[in-house]
Design a protein around this motif. Structure first.
Motif, PDB file in Angstrom:
ATOM      1  N   THR A  13       0.838  -1.209   0.000  1.00  0.00           N
ATOM      2  CA  THR A  13       0.000   0.000   0.000  1.00  0.00           C
ATOM      3  C   THR A  13       0.868   1.254   0.000  1.00  0.00           C
ATOM      4  O   THR A  13       0.563   2.238  -0.698  1.00  0.00           O
ATOM      5  CB  THR A  13      -0.923  -0.009   1.228  1.00  0.00           C
ATOM      6  OG1 THR A  13      -1.713  -1.205   1.228  1.00  0.00           O
ATOM      7  CG2 THR A  13      -1.848   1.206   1.213  1.00  0.00           C
ATOM      8  N   GLU A  16       2.240   1.622  -3.594  1.00  0.00           N
ATOM      9  CA  GLU A  16       1.254   1.934  -4.636  1.00  0.00           C
ATOM     10  C   GLU A  16       0.429   3.177  -4.335  1.00  0.00           C
ATOM     11  O   GLU A  16      -0.208   3.718  -5.249  1.00  0.00           O
ATOM     12  CB  GLU A  16       0.301   0.739  -4.816  1.00  0.00           C
ATOM     13  CG  GLU A  16       0.987  -0.570  -5.179  1.00  0.00           C
ATOM     14  CD  GLU A  16       1.623  -0.528  -6.555  1.00  0.00           C
ATOM     15  OE1 GLU A  16       1.220   0.324  -7.376  1.00  0.00           O
ATOM     16  OE2 GLU A  16       2.532  -1.350  -6.813  1.00  0.00           O
ATOM     17  N   ALA A  17       0.435   3.590  -3.056  1.00  0.00           N
ATOM     18  CA  ALA A  17      -0.401   4.731  -2.637  1.00  0.00           C
ATOM     19  C   ALA A  17      -1.861   4.509  -3.024  1.00  0.00           C
ATOM     20  O   ALA A  17      -2.580   5.461  -3.368  1.00  0.00           O
ATOM     21  CB  ALA A  17       0.127   6.035  -3.242  1.00  0.00           C
ATOM     22  N   SER A  18      -2.293   3.259  -2.983  1.00  0.00           N
ATOM     23  CA  SER A  18      -3.671   2.936  -3.349  1.00  0.00           C
ATOM     24  C   SER A  18      -4.001   1.566  -2.790  1.00  0.00           C
ATOM     25  O   SER A  18      -3.224   0.610  -2.963  1.00  0.00           O
ATOM     26  CB  SER A  18      -3.842   2.948  -4.875  1.00  0.00           C
ATOM     27  OG  SER A  18      -5.055   2.319  -5.251  1.00  0.00           O
ATOM     28  N   ARG A  21      -4.790  -0.852  -5.961  1.00  0.00           N
ATOM     29  CA  ARG A  21      -3.605  -1.323  -6.679  1.00  0.00           C
ATOM     30  C   ARG A  21      -2.761  -2.267  -5.814  1.00  0.00           C
ATOM     31  O   ARG A  21      -2.189  -3.245  -6.293  1.00  0.00           O
ATOM     32  CB  ARG A  21      -2.763  -0.136  -7.142  1.00  0.00           C
ATOM     33  CG  ARG A  21      -3.393   0.664  -8.276  1.00  0.00           C
ATOM     34  CD  ARG A  21      -2.348   1.540  -8.946  1.00  0.00           C
ATOM     35  NE  ARG A  21      -1.792   2.520  -8.039  1.00  0.00           N
ATOM     36  CZ  ARG A  21      -2.305   3.745  -7.846  1.00  0.00           C
ATOM     37  NH1 ARG A  21      -3.401   4.123  -8.508  1.00  0.00           N
ATOM     38  NH2 ARG A  21      -1.732   4.588  -6.992  1.00  0.00           N
ATOM     39  N   ARG A  51      -6.211   8.685   5.241  1.00  0.00           N
ATOM     40  CA  ARG A  51      -7.270   8.370   4.290  1.00  0.00           C
ATOM     41  C   ARG A  51      -8.193   9.557   4.038  1.00  0.00           C
ATOM     42  O   ARG A  51      -9.239   9.408   3.397  1.00  0.00           O
ATOM     43  CB  ARG A  51      -8.103   7.199   4.816  1.00  0.00           C
ATOM     44  CG  ARG A  51      -7.283   5.912   5.073  1.00  0.00           C
ATOM     45  CD  ARG A  51      -8.109   4.901   5.839  1.00  0.00           C
ATOM     46  NE  ARG A  51      -7.444   3.624   6.071  1.00  0.00           N
ATOM     47  CZ  ARG A  51      -6.553   3.396   7.005  1.00  0.00           C
ATOM     48  NH1 ARG A  51      -6.171   4.387   7.836  1.00  0.00           N
ATOM     49  NH2 ARG A  51      -6.012   2.199   7.147  1.00  0.00           N
ATOM     50  N   ARG A  53      -7.750  12.192   2.184  1.00  0.00           N
ATOM     51  CA  ARG A  53      -7.657  12.762   0.843  1.00  0.00           C
ATOM     52  C   ARG A  53      -8.020  11.695  -0.188  1.00  0.00           C
ATOM     53  O   ARG A  53      -8.129  10.509   0.109  1.00  0.00           O
ATOM     54  CB  ARG A  53      -6.254  13.295   0.587  1.00  0.00           C
ATOM     55  CG  ARG A  53      -5.815  14.330   1.631  1.00  0.00           C
ATOM     56  CD  ARG A  53      -4.367  14.722   1.423  1.00  0.00           C
ATOM     57  NE  ARG A  53      -3.894  15.617   2.483  1.00  0.00           N
ATOM     58  CZ  ARG A  53      -2.663  16.099   2.569  1.00  0.00           C
ATOM     59  NH1 ARG A  53      -1.753  15.741   1.663  1.00  0.00           N
ATOM     60  NH2 ARG A  53      -2.333  16.915   3.547  1.00  0.00           N
ATOM     61  N   ARG A  54      -8.173  12.136  -1.446  1.00  0.00           N
ATOM     62  CA  ARG A  54      -8.552  11.205  -2.511  1.00  0.00           C
ATOM     63  C   ARG A  54      -7.457  10.154  -2.719  1.00  0.00           C
ATOM     64  O   ARG A  54      -7.741   9.001  -2.951  1.00  0.00           O
ATOM     65  CB  ARG A  54      -8.773  11.977  -3.823  1.00  0.00           C
ATOM     66  CG  ARG A  54     -10.009  12.893  -3.780  1.00  0.00           C
ATOM     67  CD  ARG A  54     -10.338  13.415  -5.150  1.00  0.00           C
ATOM     68  NE  ARG A  54     -10.637  12.328  -6.095  1.00  0.00           N
ATOM     69  CZ  ARG A  54     -10.950  12.522  -7.374  1.00  0.00           C
ATOM     70  NH1 ARG A  54     -10.983  13.755  -7.868  1.00  0.00           N
ATOM     71  NH2 ARG A  54     -11.195  11.497  -8.162  1.00  0.00           N
ATOM     72  N   GLN A  55      -6.191  10.553  -2.654  1.00  0.00           N
ATOM     73  CA  GLN A  55      -5.081   9.608  -2.742  1.00  0.00           C
ATOM     74  C   GLN A  55      -4.452   9.472  -1.366  1.00  0.00           C
ATOM     75  O   GLN A  55      -4.051  10.484  -0.774  1.00  0.00           O
ATOM     76  CB  GLN A  55      -4.030  10.089  -3.750  1.00  0.00           C
ATOM     77  CG  GLN A  55      -2.906   9.074  -3.938  1.00  0.00           C
ATOM     78  CD  GLN A  55      -1.952   9.477  -5.062  1.00  0.00           C
ATOM     79  OE1 GLN A  55      -2.130  10.528  -5.678  1.00  0.00           O
ATOM     80  NE2 GLN A  55      -0.965   8.651  -5.316  1.00  0.00           N
ATOM     81  N   THR A  57      -1.987   8.799   1.686  1.00  0.00           N
ATOM     82  CA  THR A  57      -0.574   9.090   1.912  1.00  0.00           C
ATOM     83  C   THR A  57      -0.124   8.384   3.191  1.00  0.00           C
ATOM     84  O   THR A  57      -0.943   8.054   4.053  1.00  0.00           O
ATOM     85  CB  THR A  57      -0.330  10.598   2.057  1.00  0.00           C
ATOM     86  OG1 THR A  57      -1.123  11.105   3.155  1.00  0.00           O
ATOM     87  CG2 THR A  57      -0.681  11.336   0.771  1.00  0.00           C
TER      88      THR A  57
END
Length: 354
Positions: A13, A16-18, A21, A51, A53-55, A57
Protein backbone atom coordinates in the motif's frame (compact mmCIF):
# COMPACT_ATOMS: atom_id res chain seq x y z
CA UNK A 1 -2.19 -12.27 13.35
CA UNK A 2 -0.14 -13.36 10.34
CA UNK A 3 2.47 -10.64 10.75
CA UNK A 4 4.19 -11.31 7.42
CA UNK A 5 0.94 -11.11 5.44
CA UNK A 6 0.01 -7.89 7.23
CA UNK A 7 3.44 -6.36 6.61
CA UNK A 8 3.17 -7.27 2.92
CA UNK A 9 -0.15 -5.41 2.76
CA UNK A 10 1.42 -2.40 4.52
CA UNK A 11 4.47 -2.22 2.22
CA UNK A 12 2.44 -2.78 -0.97
CA UNK A 13 0.00 0.00 0.00
CA UNK A 14 2.86 2.41 0.77
CA UNK A 15 4.47 1.62 -2.60
CA UNK A 16 1.25 1.93 -4.64
CA UNK A 17 -0.40 4.73 -2.64
CA UNK A 18 -3.67 2.94 -3.35
CA UNK A 19 -5.58 0.18 -1.61
CA UNK A 20 -6.95 -1.20 -4.87
CA UNK A 21 -3.61 -1.32 -6.68
CA UNK A 22 -1.94 -2.88 -3.60
CA UNK A 23 -4.65 -5.56 -3.46
CA UNK A 24 -4.15 -6.33 -7.15
CA UNK A 25 -0.38 -6.57 -6.61
CA UNK A 26 -0.83 -9.10 -3.80
CA UNK A 27 -3.64 -10.98 -5.55
CA UNK A 28 -6.14 -10.50 -2.72
CA UNK A 29 -9.48 -8.73 -2.36
CA UNK A 30 -9.37 -5.05 -1.38
CA UNK A 31 -11.58 -5.51 1.74
CA UNK A 32 -9.11 -8.16 3.02
CA UNK A 33 -6.17 -5.82 2.44
CA UNK A 34 -8.01 -2.99 4.25
CA UNK A 35 -8.69 -5.26 7.23
CA UNK A 36 -5.02 -6.23 7.41
CA UNK A 37 -3.94 -2.60 7.40
CA UNK A 38 -6.50 -1.80 10.11
CA UNK A 39 -5.34 -4.74 12.27
CA UNK A 40 -1.70 -3.67 11.87
CA UNK A 41 -2.54 -0.10 12.88
CA UNK A 42 -4.26 -1.41 16.02
CA UNK A 43 -1.21 -3.55 16.73
CA UNK A 44 1.22 -0.61 16.41
CA UNK A 45 -1.13 1.83 18.14
CA UNK A 46 -1.39 4.46 15.39
CA UNK A 47 -2.46 5.17 11.80
CA UNK A 48 -0.10 4.13 9.05
CA UNK A 49 -1.98 5.92 6.25
CA UNK A 50 -3.93 9.19 5.94
CA UNK A 51 -7.27 8.37 4.29
CA UNK A 52 -8.73 11.92 4.41
CA UNK A 53 -7.66 12.76 0.84
CA UNK A 54 -8.55 11.21 -2.51
CA UNK A 55 -5.08 9.61 -2.74
CA UNK A 56 -3.90 8.04 0.47
CA UNK A 57 -0.57 9.09 1.91
CA UNK A 58 1.73 7.47 4.43
CA UNK A 59 1.66 9.01 7.88
CA UNK A 60 4.70 9.98 9.90
CA UNK A 61 4.41 6.69 11.85
CA UNK A 62 4.01 4.81 8.60
CA UNK A 63 7.18 6.37 7.17
CA UNK A 64 9.07 5.64 10.37
CA UNK A 65 8.15 1.93 10.42
CA UNK A 66 8.39 1.33 6.68
CA UNK A 67 12.17 0.55 6.51
CA UNK A 68 11.81 -1.98 9.32
CA UNK A 69 8.86 -3.66 7.59
CA UNK A 70 10.85 -3.89 4.34
CA UNK A 71 13.80 -5.38 6.23
CA UNK A 72 11.60 -8.05 7.82
CA UNK A 73 10.13 -9.02 4.44
CA UNK A 74 13.59 -9.04 2.80
CA UNK A 75 15.01 -11.29 5.52
CA UNK A 76 11.99 -13.58 5.15
CA UNK A 77 12.63 -13.93 1.43
CA UNK A 78 16.29 -14.75 2.03
CA UNK A 79 15.28 -17.32 4.65
CA UNK A 80 12.91 -18.97 2.20
CA UNK A 81 15.58 -19.07 -0.52
CA UNK A 82 18.06 -20.60 1.92
CA UNK A 83 15.51 -23.23 2.93
CA UNK A 84 14.83 -24.13 -0.70
CA UNK A 85 18.54 -24.39 -1.41
CA UNK A 86 19.05 -26.57 1.65
CA UNK A 87 16.25 -28.90 0.56
CA UNK A 88 17.78 -29.28 -2.88
CA UNK A 89 21.31 -29.90 -1.61
CA UNK A 90 20.65 -31.94 1.50
CA UNK A 91 22.34 -35.31 1.77
CA UNK A 92 19.93 -38.21 1.51
CA UNK A 93 21.26 -40.94 3.79
CA UNK A 94 21.09 -44.49 2.44
CA UNK A 95 21.47 -47.41 4.85
CA UNK A 96 23.43 -50.30 3.34
CA UNK A 97 25.07 -53.52 4.60
CA UNK A 98 28.75 -53.39 5.49
CA UNK A 99 29.70 -55.93 2.81
CA UNK A 100 28.33 -53.98 -0.18
CA UNK A 101 30.51 -53.65 -3.26
CA UNK A 102 32.21 -50.21 -3.08
CA UNK A 103 32.24 -49.83 -6.87
CA UNK A 104 28.46 -50.33 -7.03
CA UNK A 105 27.89 -47.79 -4.23
CA UNK A 106 30.10 -45.34 -6.13
CA UNK A 107 27.88 -45.81 -9.20
CA UNK A 108 24.82 -45.03 -7.10
CA UNK A 109 26.43 -41.85 -5.74
CA UNK A 110 27.39 -40.73 -9.25
CA UNK A 111 23.91 -41.50 -10.56
CA UNK A 112 22.41 -39.39 -7.80
CA UNK A 113 24.76 -36.49 -8.58
CA UNK A 114 23.69 -36.62 -12.23
CA UNK A 115 20.10 -36.21 -11.04
CA UNK A 116 20.87 -33.38 -8.61
CA UNK A 117 20.65 -35.65 -5.54
CA UNK A 118 23.41 -36.02 -2.98
CA UNK A 119 23.49 -39.55 -1.55
CA UNK A 120 25.36 -40.45 1.63
CA UNK A 121 26.01 -44.17 2.09
CA UNK A 122 25.91 -45.36 5.70
CA UNK A 123 27.05 -48.87 6.58
CA UNK A 124 24.73 -50.09 9.34
CA UNK A 125 23.57 -53.41 10.86
CA UNK A 126 20.12 -54.62 9.75
CA UNK A 127 18.26 -53.46 12.89
CA UNK A 128 19.72 -49.94 12.67
CA UNK A 129 18.71 -49.64 9.02
CA UNK A 130 15.12 -50.48 9.90
CA UNK A 131 15.01 -48.06 12.84
CA UNK A 132 16.67 -45.36 10.74
CA UNK A 133 13.80 -45.48 8.25
CA UNK A 134 11.29 -45.25 11.09
CA UNK A 135 12.84 -42.18 12.75
CA UNK A 136 13.75 -40.41 9.50
CA UNK A 137 17.53 -40.47 9.97
CA UNK A 138 17.71 -42.55 6.77
CA UNK A 139 16.00 -41.61 3.53
CA UNK A 140 16.39 -45.03 1.91
CA UNK A 141 17.69 -48.41 3.09
CA UNK A 142 18.16 -52.04 2.17
CA UNK A 143 15.98 -53.88 4.67
CA UNK A 144 16.42 -57.60 5.45
CA UNK A 145 13.48 -59.86 4.80
CA UNK A 146 12.98 -63.59 4.40
CA UNK A 147 14.41 -64.66 1.01
CA UNK A 148 11.05 -65.96 -0.15
CA UNK A 149 9.37 -62.64 0.69
CA UNK A 150 11.88 -59.99 -0.37
CA UNK A 151 11.92 -58.28 -3.75
CA UNK A 152 15.66 -59.05 -3.92
CA UNK A 153 17.45 -62.31 -3.23
CA UNK A 154 21.18 -62.59 -2.53
CA UNK A 155 22.63 -66.11 -2.68
CA UNK A 156 24.78 -66.96 0.31
CA UNK A 157 27.56 -69.49 0.40
CA UNK A 158 30.67 -70.46 2.29
CA UNK A 159 33.99 -68.75 1.67
CA UNK A 160 37.12 -70.78 2.29
CA UNK A 161 40.84 -70.60 1.68
CA UNK A 162 41.91 -70.56 -1.97
CA UNK A 163 42.41 -74.04 -3.35
CA UNK A 164 39.95 -75.72 -0.95
CA UNK A 165 36.55 -77.11 -1.85
CA UNK A 166 34.60 -75.03 0.66
CA UNK A 167 33.85 -77.79 3.16
CA UNK A 168 36.82 -77.14 5.44
CA UNK A 169 37.99 -80.73 5.09
CA UNK A 170 41.20 -79.82 3.30
CA UNK A 171 40.08 -81.44 0.06
CA UNK A 172 41.22 -79.48 -3.00
CA UNK A 173 38.73 -77.31 -4.82
CA UNK A 174 38.07 -77.26 -8.53
CA UNK A 175 37.59 -73.52 -9.14
CA UNK A 176 39.87 -70.53 -9.05
CA UNK A 177 39.68 -68.17 -6.03
CA UNK A 178 36.44 -66.22 -5.95
CA UNK A 179 34.51 -68.39 -8.39
CA UNK A 180 31.35 -70.29 -7.53
CA UNK A 181 31.63 -74.08 -7.42
CA UNK A 182 28.74 -76.52 -7.38
CA UNK A 183 26.05 -75.85 -4.75
CA UNK A 184 27.02 -76.90 -1.24
CA UNK A 185 24.79 -78.98 1.01
CA UNK A 186 25.38 -78.64 4.75
CA UNK A 187 25.72 -82.41 5.04
CA UNK A 188 29.04 -82.09 3.21
CA UNK A 189 30.47 -80.19 6.19
CA UNK A 190 30.38 -83.27 8.40
CA UNK A 191 33.94 -84.59 8.86
CA UNK A 192 34.61 -87.94 7.26
CA UNK A 193 35.64 -90.72 9.66
CA UNK A 194 37.19 -93.10 7.20
CA UNK A 195 40.68 -94.54 7.40
CA UNK A 196 43.31 -91.87 7.14
CA UNK A 197 40.84 -89.06 7.75
CA UNK A 198 42.09 -85.97 9.49
CA UNK A 199 41.46 -85.87 13.21
CA UNK A 200 41.61 -82.12 13.57
CA UNK A 201 38.45 -80.36 14.75
CA UNK A 202 36.28 -79.11 11.87
CA UNK A 203 36.51 -75.33 11.23
CA UNK A 204 33.77 -73.09 12.62
CA UNK A 205 31.14 -71.41 10.45
CA UNK A 206 31.36 -67.64 10.97
CA UNK A 207 28.39 -65.28 10.65
CA UNK A 208 28.93 -61.67 9.60
CA UNK A 209 26.99 -58.92 11.38
CA UNK A 210 24.61 -58.78 8.41
CA UNK A 211 23.42 -62.30 9.23
CA UNK A 212 23.34 -62.03 13.03
CA UNK A 213 19.55 -61.83 13.10
CA UNK A 214 17.39 -64.15 15.24
CA UNK A 215 15.35 -65.26 12.23
CA UNK A 216 18.47 -65.95 10.13
CA UNK A 217 20.31 -67.77 12.90
CA UNK A 218 17.24 -69.85 13.70
CA UNK A 219 16.95 -71.05 10.11
CA UNK A 220 20.64 -71.82 9.89
CA UNK A 221 20.73 -73.68 13.21
CA UNK A 222 17.71 -75.79 12.29
CA UNK A 223 19.24 -76.65 8.90
CA UNK A 224 22.58 -77.43 10.57
CA UNK A 225 20.87 -79.71 13.09
CA UNK A 226 19.14 -81.64 10.30
CA UNK A 227 22.53 -81.98 8.59
CA UNK A 228 24.10 -83.35 11.77
CA UNK A 229 26.31 -80.33 12.53
CA UNK A 230 26.82 -79.33 16.17
CA UNK A 231 25.29 -76.04 17.27
CA UNK A 232 28.59 -74.79 18.67
CA UNK A 233 30.21 -74.88 15.25
CA UNK A 234 28.27 -71.77 14.18
CA UNK A 235 29.36 -68.53 15.84
CA UNK A 236 29.53 -64.76 15.19
CA UNK A 237 32.44 -63.67 13.03
CA UNK A 238 33.33 -60.56 15.02
CA UNK A 239 35.35 -57.98 13.04
CA UNK A 240 35.16 -58.73 9.32
CA UNK A 241 38.93 -58.34 8.84
CA UNK A 242 39.68 -60.95 11.50
CA UNK A 243 37.09 -63.34 10.08
CA UNK A 244 38.57 -62.98 6.61
CA UNK A 245 42.06 -63.63 7.94
CA UNK A 246 40.89 -66.84 9.64
CA UNK A 247 39.05 -67.89 6.48
CA UNK A 248 41.98 -67.25 4.14
CA UNK A 249 44.27 -69.08 6.56
CA UNK A 250 42.06 -72.15 6.30
CA UNK A 251 40.96 -72.16 9.95
CA UNK A 252 37.34 -71.05 9.40
CA UNK A 253 34.49 -70.93 6.89
CA UNK A 254 32.70 -67.63 6.36
CA UNK A 255 29.03 -67.33 5.43
CA UNK A 256 28.87 -64.49 2.91
CA UNK A 257 27.78 -63.44 -0.57
CA UNK A 258 29.87 -64.31 -3.61
CA UNK A 259 31.01 -60.74 -4.48
CA UNK A 260 32.36 -60.24 -0.95
CA UNK A 261 34.36 -63.49 -1.10
CA UNK A 262 35.65 -62.75 -4.58
CA UNK A 263 36.85 -59.24 -3.65
CA UNK A 264 39.06 -60.78 -0.95
CA UNK A 265 40.40 -63.69 -2.98
CA UNK A 266 38.55 -66.47 -1.16
CA UNK A 267 37.07 -69.58 -2.74
CA UNK A 268 33.25 -69.59 -2.56
CA UNK A 269 30.49 -72.14 -3.00
CA UNK A 270 26.77 -71.27 -2.92
CA UNK A 271 24.50 -72.92 -0.41
CA UNK A 272 22.03 -75.22 -2.12
CA UNK A 273 19.23 -74.34 0.34
CA UNK A 274 17.66 -71.10 -0.91
CA UNK A 275 15.93 -70.65 2.45
CA UNK A 276 19.37 -69.74 3.85
CA UNK A 277 19.95 -66.97 1.32
CA UNK A 278 19.43 -63.27 2.07
CA UNK A 279 16.24 -61.42 1.22
CA UNK A 280 16.04 -57.64 0.83
CA UNK A 281 13.57 -54.87 0.11
CA UNK A 282 14.65 -51.34 -0.84
CA UNK A 283 12.45 -48.99 1.20
CA UNK A 284 12.00 -45.28 1.74
CA UNK A 285 11.67 -43.54 5.09
CA UNK A 286 8.30 -43.67 6.81
CA UNK A 287 8.59 -39.95 7.65
CA UNK A 288 8.63 -38.24 4.24
CA UNK A 289 7.39 -34.98 2.76
CA UNK A 290 6.36 -36.72 -0.47
CA UNK A 291 5.14 -40.12 -1.58
CA UNK A 292 7.58 -40.69 -4.44
CA UNK A 293 9.06 -43.81 -2.85
CA UNK A 294 12.38 -45.32 -3.96
CA UNK A 295 13.60 -44.25 -7.42
CA UNK A 296 13.92 -47.20 -9.77
CA UNK A 297 17.50 -46.35 -10.74
CA UNK A 298 18.55 -46.33 -7.07
CA UNK A 299 16.82 -49.64 -6.35
CA UNK A 300 18.62 -51.31 -9.26
CA UNK A 301 22.04 -49.99 -8.20
CA UNK A 302 21.54 -51.04 -4.58
CA UNK A 303 20.52 -54.47 -5.79
CA UNK A 304 23.80 -54.65 -7.67
CA UNK A 305 25.72 -53.51 -4.58
CA UNK A 306 24.50 -56.46 -2.48
CA UNK A 307 24.85 -59.00 -5.29
CA UNK A 308 21.14 -59.66 -5.84
CA UNK A 309 20.14 -62.11 -8.57
CA UNK A 310 17.03 -62.66 -10.63
CA UNK A 311 14.53 -65.24 -9.42
CA UNK A 312 15.52 -67.66 -12.18
CA UNK A 313 19.07 -67.91 -10.80
CA UNK A 314 18.55 -70.58 -8.20
CA UNK A 315 22.14 -71.24 -7.19
CA UNK A 316 22.50 -74.44 -9.18
CA UNK A 317 24.47 -75.22 -12.27
CA UNK A 318 22.95 -75.35 -15.72
CA UNK A 319 20.65 -72.90 -17.47
CA UNK A 320 19.45 -70.14 -15.20
CA UNK A 321 21.90 -71.16 -12.50
CA UNK A 322 25.42 -70.28 -11.47
CA UNK A 323 27.16 -72.14 -14.18
CA UNK A 324 24.89 -72.01 -17.23
CA UNK A 325 23.97 -69.44 -19.84
CA UNK A 326 22.22 -66.46 -18.32
CA UNK A 327 23.27 -67.58 -14.88
CA UNK A 328 24.84 -65.76 -12.01
CA UNK A 329 28.36 -66.62 -13.02
CA UNK A 330 28.62 -63.73 -15.54
CA UNK A 331 30.21 -60.50 -14.30
CA UNK A 332 31.03 -57.18 -15.86
CA UNK A 333 34.29 -55.29 -15.86
CA UNK A 334 34.14 -54.12 -12.28
CA UNK A 335 32.82 -57.27 -10.71
CA UNK A 336 29.07 -56.81 -10.87
CA UNK A 337 26.90 -59.88 -11.46
CA UNK A 338 25.22 -59.36 -14.82
CA UNK A 339 21.87 -60.46 -13.47
CA UNK A 340 22.02 -57.82 -10.75
CA UNK A 341 23.02 -54.94 -12.99
CA UNK A 342 20.61 -55.34 -15.86
CA UNK A 343 18.06 -53.46 -13.80
CA UNK A 344 15.00 -54.66 -15.75
CA UNK A 345 13.67 -57.27 -13.33
CA UNK A 346 14.61 -55.47 -10.11
CA UNK A 347 12.43 -52.31 -10.50
CA UNK A 348 9.58 -54.47 -11.75
CA UNK A 349 9.66 -56.68 -8.66
CA UNK A 350 10.01 -53.66 -6.38
CA UNK A 351 7.09 -51.92 -8.10
CA UNK A 352 4.96 -55.03 -7.70
CA UNK A 353 5.65 -54.92 -3.97
CA UNK A 354 4.70 -51.22 -3.78
Amino acid sequence: MDLLAHLEAYVATADEASFSRAADRLGIAQPLLSRRIKTLEEHFGGSLFDRSRRQITTTELGLLLLPYARDVLDRTQRLRRAARSARRSRVRAVGVPADCAPAALARAIRAGTERGITLGMRELPPAERTSGLADGSLQYALVRTAPEQGALRVPLGLASAPGQDGTGTGRPGTGRPGTAGRPLHLEELRPRRGRGAATAAPPPLLLLTEDELPSVEDRLLRSAARAGLPRGRIRPAGPAATALAETLAGSALLLCAEPFARRHGAHWRPLADRALHRGYDVRAAQVRTDASGVPGWLAALLASAVGAVADGHDGHGGPGGYGGPGGYGGQDGDGRPESATGGQDVPARLAARG
